[in-house]
Design a protein around this motif. Structure first.
Motif, short mmCIF file in Angstrom:
data_model
loop_
_atom_site.label_atom_id
_atom_site.label_comp_id
_atom_site.label_asym_id
_atom_site.label_seq_id
_atom_site.Cartn_x
_atom_site.Cartn_y
_atom_site.Cartn_z
N ALA A 1 0.74 -1.27 0.17
CA ALA A 1 -0.43 -0.28 0.12
C ALA A 1 1.27 1.21 -0.10
N ALA A 2 2.03 1.03 1.05
CA ALA A 2 2.74 2.21 0.92
C ALA A 2 3.49 2.61 -0.53
N VAL A 3 3.77 1.17 -1.42
CA VAL A 3 4.48 1.53 -2.43
C VAL A 3 3.02 2.89 -3.26
N VAL A 4 1.54 2.12 -3.83
CA VAL A 4 0.46 2.76 -4.51
C VAL A 4 0.49 4.32 -4.12
N VAL A 5 0.51 4.18 -2.54
CA VAL A 5 0.23 5.79 -1.58
C VAL A 5 0.90 6.29 -2.39
N VAL A 6 2.85 6.12 -2.97
CA VAL A 6 3.74 7.20 -3.17
C VAL A 6 3.28 7.27 -4.70
N LEU A 7 2.67 6.56 -5.55
CA LEU A 7 2.55 6.17 -7.18
C LEU A 7 1.42 7.40 -6.79
N ALA A 8 0.79 7.32 -6.06
CA ALA A 8 -0.47 8.22 -6.55
C ALA A 8 -0.55 9.44 -5.95
N ALA A 9 0.74 9.99 -4.66
CA ALA A 9 0.78 11.05 -4.67
C ALA A 9 1.45 11.51 -6.09
N VAL A 10 2.89 10.60 -6.90
CA VAL A 10 3.43 11.20 -7.91
C VAL A 10 2.27 11.41 -8.45
N LEU A 11 1.12 11.15 -9.01
CA LEU A 11 0.49 11.79 -10.30
C LEU A 11 -0.76 12.38 -9.41
N GLY A 12 -0.65 13.46 -8.85
CA GLY A 12 -1.20 13.87 -7.40
C GLY A 12 -2.06 14.07 -6.90
N VAL A 13 -2.29 12.83 -6.82
CA VAL A 13 -3.74 12.49 -6.12
C VAL A 13 -3.00 13.29 -4.05
N GLY A 14 -4.54 14.06 -3.94
CA GLY A 14 -4.33 14.70 -2.76
C GLY A 14 -4.36 13.93 -1.34
N MET A 15 -4.18 13.39 -0.83
CA MET A 15 -3.71 12.69 0.48
C MET A 15 -3.64 12.84 1.49
N THR A 16 -3.98 13.11 3.15
CA THR A 16 -3.58 13.72 3.91
C THR A 16 -2.34 13.41 4.41
N ALA A 17 -1.30 13.76 5.32
CA ALA A 17 -0.76 13.32 5.13
C ALA A 17 -0.80 13.85 7.31
N ASN A 18 -1.57 13.22 7.72
CA ASN A 18 -1.87 13.45 9.17
C ASN A 18 -1.21 11.80 9.59
N PRO A 19 -0.39 11.40 10.69
CA PRO A 19 -0.65 11.27 10.90
C PRO A 19 -0.63 9.96 11.35
N LEU A 20 -1.75 9.64 12.33
CA LEU A 20 -3.44 9.09 13.34
C LEU A 20 -3.50 8.40 11.88
N ARG A 21 -3.83 9.59 10.92
CA ARG A 21 -5.38 9.58 9.55
C ARG A 21 -4.49 7.38 9.03
N LEU A 22 -2.80 8.16 9.11
CA LEU A 22 -2.44 7.50 8.53
C LEU A 22 -2.38 5.97 8.74
N LEU A 23 -2.04 6.14 10.37
CA LEU A 23 -2.34 4.77 11.21
C LEU A 23 -3.50 4.31 11.09
N GLY A 24 -4.30 5.45 10.88
CA GLY A 24 -5.69 4.46 10.66
C GLY A 24 -6.09 3.18 9.24
N VAL A 25 -4.83 4.00 8.45
CA VAL A 25 -4.97 3.51 7.16
C VAL A 25 -4.15 2.13 6.84
N ALA A 26 -3.24 2.40 7.76
CA ALA A 26 -2.54 0.77 7.79
C ALA A 26 -3.54 -0.17 8.51
N ALA A 27 -4.15 0.70 9.65
CA ALA A 27 -5.03 -1.15 10.69
C ALA A 27 -6.28 -0.84 9.55
N ALA A 28 -6.50 -0.01 8.66
CA ALA A 28 -7.33 -0.71 7.87
C ALA A 28 -6.97 -1.38 6.80
N VAL A 29 -5.75 -1.76 6.56
CA VAL A 29 -5.27 -2.77 5.42
C VAL A 29 -4.60 -3.86 6.15
#
Length: 287
Positions: free
Chosen positions: A153-181
């Motif tokens: 998922a981290a690889v996909v997030v980096v690729l999406a960021a390169v393509l200009g996808v607007g995603m959060t940088a909030n550490p707590l939300r990213l921890l939630g993303v990891a938990a959901a994955v």
């Protein structure tokens, strides 16, 4: 004949140079008991599974190709077409969380093949005769699949960021993303191990895995809103754990309206049921 002198207690043994005691080398650590036993075995099994990544890291890179193609081709094309209503956000942004969930599912859904391979090589039989509970074996393998999926998922997030996808940088939300994955991948890996315990062969598992991955993916909200689906498919989508994983990822990553308590509750319940089913069928594989 005089009796041999009694051996010194392990805790009093010292090196001739006055160094630290050797008690820890001579006396094994106390075995964990009670409530600490199962978590310790789960962590141990998870660590064993993750050690395999050290020998073959190419698996992570090759599995990143398919989600990259979805983002680059499907996402970029439908962003230009504006054919799917996404509530005012670019379609590529809408699609990225669904592709993260898809890539994690594709890793986990064939995890049962590894169990069958371990059965064929005799590893599974050796694991089952240890004191480790079967639920701990399954849980360790399931959450190891989840950790692998987080790396993917981290690889996909980096690729999406390169393509200009607007995603959060909030550490707590990213921890939630990891938990959901992790929870989603744990469920799908348990589903795969359950199927393995039913079909018993790699060929059958491959066929069933390929037959259910696309319906699970297209029968979720990963590509389009649930409201666009026909009525019967909406029912399927609401029973599909992937839909709740995607909903949680969208809410956490790009801030769309979501139902995080419901999403995580369904994922946790589905994972618990998956662990129970896979544990019940694990012994059948070793017969």
């Amino acid at each position: 004949m005089s009796a041999a002198p009694a051996a010194l207690p392990a805790e009093s043994a010292e090196r001739p140079d006055g160094g630290p005691e050797l008690g820890l080398l001579l006396v094994p650590p106390k075995a964990r008991t009670g409530w600490r036993l199962v978590p310790a075995r789960v962590v141990a099994m998870c660590a064993v599974e993750l050690q395999k990544l050290r020998h073959d890291r190419t698996e992570l890179y090759t599995r990143a190709v398919q989600p990259a193609l979805w983002l680059l081709i499907f996402g970029e094309t439908f962003t230009r077409l504006k054919a799917i209503p996404t509530g005012g956000i670019p379609y590529l942004d809408y699609l990225a969380p669904g592709i993260i969930a898809q890539s994690a599912m594709f890793i986990a859904i064939f995890y049962g093949i590894m169990i069958i391979w371990e059965r064929d090589s005799g590893v599974l039989t050796k694991l089952l005769v240890t004191p480790t509970p079967r639920a701990a074996l399954v849980t360790g393998k399931a959450f190891a699949a989840g950790v692998k999926a987080v790396v993917q998922a981290a690889v996909v997030v980096v690729l999406a960021a390169v393509l200009g996808v607007g995603m959060t940088a909030n550490p707590l939300r990213l921890l939630g993303v990891a938990a959901a994955v992790v929870l989603g991948s744990a469920f799908f890996s348990c589903l795969s191990m359950t199927i393995a315990g039913i079909v018993l062969t790699r060929d059958r598992l491959m066929g069933i895995g390929q037959a259910i991955t696309m319906p699970l993916f297209f029968g979720s909200n990963a590509l389009y809103p649930v409201d666009l689906m026909p009525g019967w498919l909406q029912v399927v989508s609401r029973a599909n754990p992937l839909s709740y994983q995607v909903d949680a990822l969208r809410g956490l990553l790009i801030g769309t309206p979501s139902h995080l308590a419901l999403d995580f509750g369904v994922l946790a319940l589905a994972t618990g049921l998956g662990i129970t089913a896979a544990s019940a069928l694990l012994g059948r594989l070793a017969r």
